[in-house]
Design an enzyme around this catalytic site. Sequence first.
Site, short mmCIF file in Angstrom:
data_model
loop_
_atom_site.label_atom_id
_atom_site.label_comp_id
_atom_site.label_asym_id
_atom_site.label_seq_id
_atom_site.Cartn_x
_atom_site.Cartn_y
_atom_site.Cartn_z
CD GLU B 60 -1.80 -2.39 1.45
OE1 GLU B 60 -0.65 -2.65 1.84
OE2 GLU B 60 -2.71 -3.24 1.38
CG HIS B 129 -9.60 -6.51 8.55
ND1 HIS B 129 -8.51 -6.74 9.35
CD2 HIS B 129 -9.33 -7.09 7.35
CE1 HIS B 129 -7.63 -7.45 8.67
NE2 HIS B 129 -8.10 -7.67 7.46
#
Lengths: 361, 324
Positions: B60, B129
């Site tokens: 990322e 998450h």
Amino acid sequence: MSVKKKKAPETADYSKSGINASLKPADKIRFLSEMLRIRRFEQTSLKYYNQGKMGGFLHLYIGQEAVAVGTVSLMGKDDHVITAYRDHGHALAVGMDMNACMAELLGKGSGCSRGKGGSMHYFAPDKNYWGGHGIVAGQTPLGLGLAYALKYKGAKGCCMCFLGDGAVNQGSFHESLNLAALWKLPVIYVIENNQYSMGTSMERSSAMKNCLAERAEGYGIAWDAANGEDLYEVRAKTWNAISRAHEECLPFVLEVDTYRYYGHSVADANAKKYRSAEEIERYKTHHDPIRLWRKQLVDEKVITEEAADELDAAVKQETAAAGEFALAAEAPDPASIFEDVYWEVDNQTEAGQTGRHFFGD
Amino acid sequence: MALITYRTALNQALAEEIIRDENVVIIGEEVAQYNGAYKVTEGLWERFGDKRVVDAPISEAGFIGMGIGASMLGIRPVMELMFWSFAYVAWDQIINNAGQVRYMSGGLIHCPIVIRGPANGGTNVGATHSHTPENFIANTPGLKVVCPATAYDAKGLMKAAIRDNDPVCVMENTLLYGESWEVPEEEYVIPLGVADIKREGTDISLIAHGRAVLTALKAAEQLDAEHGIRAEVLDLRSIRPLDEEAILATVRKTHRAVLVDENKPFCGVSAQIAATIQEKAFDDLDAPVQRVCSLDAPAIYSPALEPIQLPTPERVIAKALEIC
Ligand SMILES: Cc1ncc(C[n+]2csc(CCOP(=O)(O)OP(=O)(O)O)c2C)c(N)n1
Ligand SMILES: [Mg+2]
């Protein structure tokens, strides 16, 4: 642990190598002038820093000038550069206006970033110069992105992304290397290895076999190491990387050995503690890129000692004048605090005038 | 009008923008050959090929940063984060690079990039998450952030985000991807910074964004049916820029407000809204502003408990009744 540094062969002469063979005397003198401009500019800025006229950090590039001047001298119209916070050398090398650079240091409205970036954050997209980045290795994915954009647009160019010997240990750099190789992007990572990251020597920060650039092998990326005190060698090896990027659209890692004379920043209280005074002296006396280049040009009869002195005197005048300009320049208008945050607001587009963009009053 | 899912609406927006602008490119993990972890990009790679839809490795920081760099040179990348929760490994790139480069360059550079993906709790995937970082993004001048609550808004806001010349973070919601709404066939764009009244009312304002809008709508229905209270539901849609006028207008109309926010309460979006209301509409208030946020602890995994950690219609109703 014994760390063996693989140095470039001392004997190699790069003055005749392809890209250097075609140099005209005027080019060679221009390189001397550019290196001198960087050094004198920074010496002037150091004076102001010590007088308390500028804020923040001042990371001097003095000792490393041949790297910026040598690499940047090879840039074509679609070649770009991006670097870290030790950015004055690259900025002047690409041709940024010295007055604007000095004014930026003093936080003036006429600074290259309108007083908003400071020493670490110079930018000049019109000169293919994308900063000036304060987070160690933060620029490495950006450099990759510039290369990505070039490839996307079908331009025959590359991005030279500079980083330090400390920055090589950041994850973002490794992610960038993987992506560069995976997607065959024309990015050249130039590791300016000045042997220290702040007060930590390379031996205390980096695991390696022979040198830092060799890590590229793990990614299947071509690499090389250059002696950064020799402008000819820097140019020859950089040109190899650039040609590869242009012709084959491939990345490259080039490690350039160099040295900084001053502390990590001028505020570095330990500047003389993590290395010996003798070591610094040795570099200044025997490895100074400007001194060596000047001698080279005198030996080649490209310039006389007198003419070199005159050139230096002219550069000193120029930097002093830039200093005067910056001192006299106005501080930025407080209203400008809210400018340059959003493109859409600055450009008074409909999007920029819809909804509240700023808060607090 | 066709009834389409939030996912399809986003997919249409992406496809239309890829066709409209040759510089739009979609990059992210599993976005191409796998059709997207949540199938938002389904079929796009097949239609538009390798150049426009690009699978990235799990890096990322690397690929988000790369997108930012490419945007500086005129590409308009639409970067997918499989979850916004993973943005934290790219945080430096988002905050320090996309968020600051324009300012620090004195306006010489801008980043027309979109970073998108789901940002929500409620799916029992645990704390790592389930983050909703819109407040963090909104706390960074230079970045923009929108949180669409319906398919219609998702499509219109996504198109505006892609056309915007500043970095825009689009926070979607995995619980909404499969929900359907009416969406017109013809092209439309919803400007950033314009809130939307999702239900008219006169007695109290429920102000929300993202999926909390649907929670507020359910609460409003019940308030009406069981208590005869007519609640107005204002969907912020865009957090920064923020439609402050719409917030003040609804409060001036109803004189009461409950803020419904899946953010955590401390320095969450609702904290900013509450501050705005008390600063600018204090005299219009008949009661203190109330908030219903996610319960102030990391997102719990337990399927038994997670639903009550998020704002529920019941909690909204209880708060509303306290001040009506
Ligand atoms: C992410 C991050 N961590 C730490 C710092 C503080 N810092 C600034 S420069 C530096 C040393 C970097 O050394 P190197 O990469 O060798 O570059 P050089 O300063 O020698 O040019 C450190 C630790 C920072 N700016 N960013
Ligand atoms: Mg170093």
